[in-house]
Design a protein around this motif. Structure first.
Motif, PDB file in Angstrom:
ATOM      1  N   ASP A  23       0.927  -0.853   0.051  1.00 36.62           N
ATOM      2  CA  ASP A  23       0.188   0.244   0.093  1.00 36.62           C
ATOM      3  C   ASP A  23       0.841   1.152  -0.443  1.00 36.62           C
ATOM      4  O   ASP A  23       0.970   2.411   0.944  1.00 36.62           O
ATOM      5  N   PRO A  24       1.774   1.240  -0.953  1.00 36.68           N
ATOM      6  CA  PRO A  24       2.451   3.309  -1.464  1.00 36.68           C
ATOM      7  C   PRO A  24       1.508   3.780  -1.780  1.00 36.68           C
ATOM      8  O   PRO A  24       1.420   4.332  -2.927  1.00 36.68           O
ATOM      9  N   GLY A  25       0.550   4.769  -0.934  1.00 36.33           N
ATOM     10  CA  GLY A  25       0.069   5.451  -1.302  1.00 36.33           C
ATOM     11  C   GLY A  25       0.500   7.171  -1.124  1.00 36.33           C
ATOM     12  O   GLY A  25       1.744   7.650  -1.210  1.00 36.33           O
ATOM     13  N   ASN A  26      -0.540   7.629  -1.510  1.00 34.57           N
ATOM     14  CA  ASN A  26       0.156   9.234  -1.748  1.00 34.57           C
ATOM     15  C   ASN A  26       0.300   9.859  -0.167  1.00 34.57           C
ATOM     16  O   ASN A  26       0.423  11.216  -0.365  1.00 34.57           O
ATOM     17  N   PHE A  27      -0.058   9.284   1.072  1.00 34.97           N
ATOM     18  CA  PHE A  27       0.570  10.340   2.686  1.00 34.97           C
ATOM     19  C   PHE A  27       1.899   9.327   2.490  1.00 34.97           C
ATOM     20  O   PHE A  27       2.035   9.955   3.306  1.00 34.97           O
ATOM     21  N   SER A  28       2.359   8.965   1.897  1.00 35.86           N
ATOM     22  CA  SER A  28       3.352   7.771   1.518  1.00 35.86           C
ATOM     23  C   SER A  28       4.783   8.508   1.033  1.00 35.86           C
ATOM     24  O   SER A  28       4.637   9.084  -0.324  1.00 35.86           O
ATOM     25  N   GLU A  29       5.960   7.352   2.105  1.00 36.55           N
ATOM     26  CA  GLU A  29       7.184   8.074   1.099  1.00 36.55           C
ATOM     27  C   GLU A  29       6.900   6.929   0.153  1.00 36.55           C
ATOM     28  O   GLU A  29       8.002   5.830   0.019  1.00 36.55           O
ATOM     29  N   VAL A  55       2.948   5.038  -8.385  1.00 33.97           N
ATOM     30  CA  VAL A  55       3.262   4.381  -8.399  1.00 33.97           C
ATOM     31  C   VAL A  55       3.955   3.870  -9.680  1.00 33.97           C
ATOM     32  O   VAL A  55       4.373   2.840  -9.794  1.00 33.97           O
ATOM     33  N   PRO A  56       3.356   4.048 -10.362  1.00 35.85           N
ATOM     34  CA  PRO A  56       3.665   3.790 -11.625  1.00 35.85           C
ATOM     35  C   PRO A  56       4.707   4.466 -12.573  1.00 35.85           C
ATOM     36  O   PRO A  56       5.198   3.710 -12.863  1.00 35.85           O
ATOM     37  N   ALA A  57       4.906   5.883 -11.961  1.00 28.32           N
ATOM     38  CA  ALA A  57       6.639   6.156 -12.277  1.00 28.32           C
ATOM     39  C   ALA A  57       7.289   5.363 -11.798  1.00 28.32           C
ATOM     40  O   ALA A  57       8.643   5.169 -12.119  1.00 28.32           O
ATOM     41  N   ARG A  58       7.006   4.586 -10.706  1.00 28.00           N
ATOM     42  CA  ARG A  58       8.028   3.806 -10.340  1.00 28.00           C
ATOM     43  C   ARG A  58       8.332   2.399 -10.545  1.00 28.00           C
ATOM     44  O   ARG A  58       9.447   1.836 -10.567  1.00 28.00           O
ATOM     45  N   LEU A  59       7.223   2.424 -10.930  1.00 28.66           N
ATOM     46  CA  LEU A  59       6.929   0.882 -11.218  1.00 28.66           C
ATOM     47  C   LEU A  59       8.045   1.203 -13.190  1.00 28.66           C
ATOM     48  O   LEU A  59       7.950  -0.195 -13.229  1.00 28.66           O
ATOM     49  N   ARG A  60       7.750   2.091 -13.499  1.00 29.01           N
ATOM     50  CA  ARG A  60       7.969   2.415 -14.859  1.00 29.01           C
ATOM     51  C   ARG A  60       9.788   2.495 -15.089  1.00 29.01           C
ATOM     52  O   ARG A  60      10.426   1.707 -15.546  1.00 29.01           O
ATOM     53  N   GLU A  61      10.501   2.807 -13.517  1.00 32.51           N
ATOM     54  CA  GLU A  61      12.087   2.863 -13.501  1.00 32.51           C
ATOM     55  C   GLU A  61      11.987   1.612 -13.070  1.00 32.51           C
ATOM     56  O   GLU A  61      13.201   1.141 -12.773  1.00 32.51           O
ATOM     57  N   LEU A  77      -4.368  -0.607 -13.612  1.00 35.18           N
ATOM     58  CA  LEU A  77      -2.419  -0.568 -14.061  1.00 35.18           C
ATOM     59  C   LEU A  77      -1.802  -1.067 -14.873  1.00 35.18           C
ATOM     60  O   LEU A  77      -1.204  -0.715 -15.224  1.00 35.18           O
ATOM     61  N   ARG A  78      -2.301  -2.458 -15.207  1.00 35.46           N
ATOM     62  CA  ARG A  78      -1.899  -3.021 -16.992  1.00 35.46           C
ATOM     63  C   ARG A  78      -1.910  -1.454 -17.999  1.00 35.46           C
ATOM     64  O   ARG A  78      -1.487  -1.334 -18.505  1.00 35.46           O
ATOM     65  N   GLU A  79      -3.194  -1.272 -17.563  1.00 35.28           N
ATOM     66  CA  GLU A  79      -3.860   0.439 -18.800  1.00 35.28           C
ATOM     67  C   GLU A  79      -2.449   1.177 -18.421  1.00 35.28           C
ATOM     68  O   GLU A  79      -1.948   1.480 -19.957  1.00 35.28           O
TER      69      GLU A  79
END
Length: 224
Positions: A23-29, A55-61, A77-79
């Motif tokens: 759960d890496p959400g928008n309140f989290s680091e 999260v998608p940006a990090r997954l691309r990295e 997420l797949r889309e």
């Protein structure tokens, strides 16, 4: 097994050589939590549990990090990731999960529980929510008070405060789970004074039934 708490409901779990983030959400680091993660587990779609941009940006990295999430979340997420939804060897990175299942994440056993988010209001439609039990020890329920059946974890992460809960439900959840140790999640909406009020009662009543409640500040790592 090492547990690191981040702000709100995000945790990072190190099991031998396998790193799992929940759960890496928008309140989290998000960036710090996800760095080097092998697997990311998402309990449900709400942005405080899944940051829709970071999260998608990090997954691309991190092209070899896999994600496990309820079906509608995984489909989105797949889309969003498009061609990045497969790893460097062309294997799918985004996987659907349902309650009452079991995953093998690099030799780490993860069981799933629940099925839907706690009720916010009868006029607010519930969404899918899956809780994760890691190695039979550590339970993260997401936004739910579902108790894992047939097993008592040694550590439970308790949603301490939410628009969908009240203190009596938090306490009853801890009593029902029966874990020896509890740490808090879902706490970003609490002020310092709020923590004092809620944690005083949770600590007192949980302790009567054999659960030691321990507060963790973001960035703290403990053995579980």
């Amino acid at each position: 097994m090492k547990l690191t708490k981040f702000t709100h409901s995000c945790v990072r779990v190190q099991c031998a050589d396998t790193v799992i983030v929940i759960d890496p959400g928008n309140f989290s680091e998000v960036e710090e939590a996800m760095t080097g993660a092998d697997h990311v587990l998402i309990t449900h779609t709400h942005p405080d549990h899944l940051d829709p941009e970071r999260v998608p940006a990090r997954l691309r990295e991190q092209p070899d990090t896999t994600v496990w999430a309820p079906g509608p979340v995984a489909a989105h997420l797949r889309e969003d990731l498009a061609g990045a939804a497969v790893d460097s060897e062309g294997r799918p990175r985004i996987h659907d999960v349902e309650a009452d299942g079991e995953l093998d994440l690099g030799g780490v056993r993860v069981q799933t529980f629940g099925g839907q988010h706690a009720l916010i209001h009868p006029l607010v439609r519930t969404v899918d929510n899956v809780g994760y039990l890691i190695e039979g020890k550590l339970f993260h329920p997401g936004d739910s008070f579902v108790v894992p059946h047939g097993i008592t974890p040694t550590t439970v992460l308790v949603p301490l405060h939410a628009p969908w809960s009240k203190m009596s439900e938090v306490i009853d959840f801890l009593i029902a789970v029966g874990a020896p140790t509890a740490y808090q999640i879902h706490d970003a909406l609490l002020s310092a004074n709020g923590f004092g009020i809620v944690e005083k009662q949770v600590t007192r009543f949980a302790g009567k039934y054999g659960t030691q409640y321990v507060h963790l500040d973001p960035g703290t790592t403990v053995e579980v």
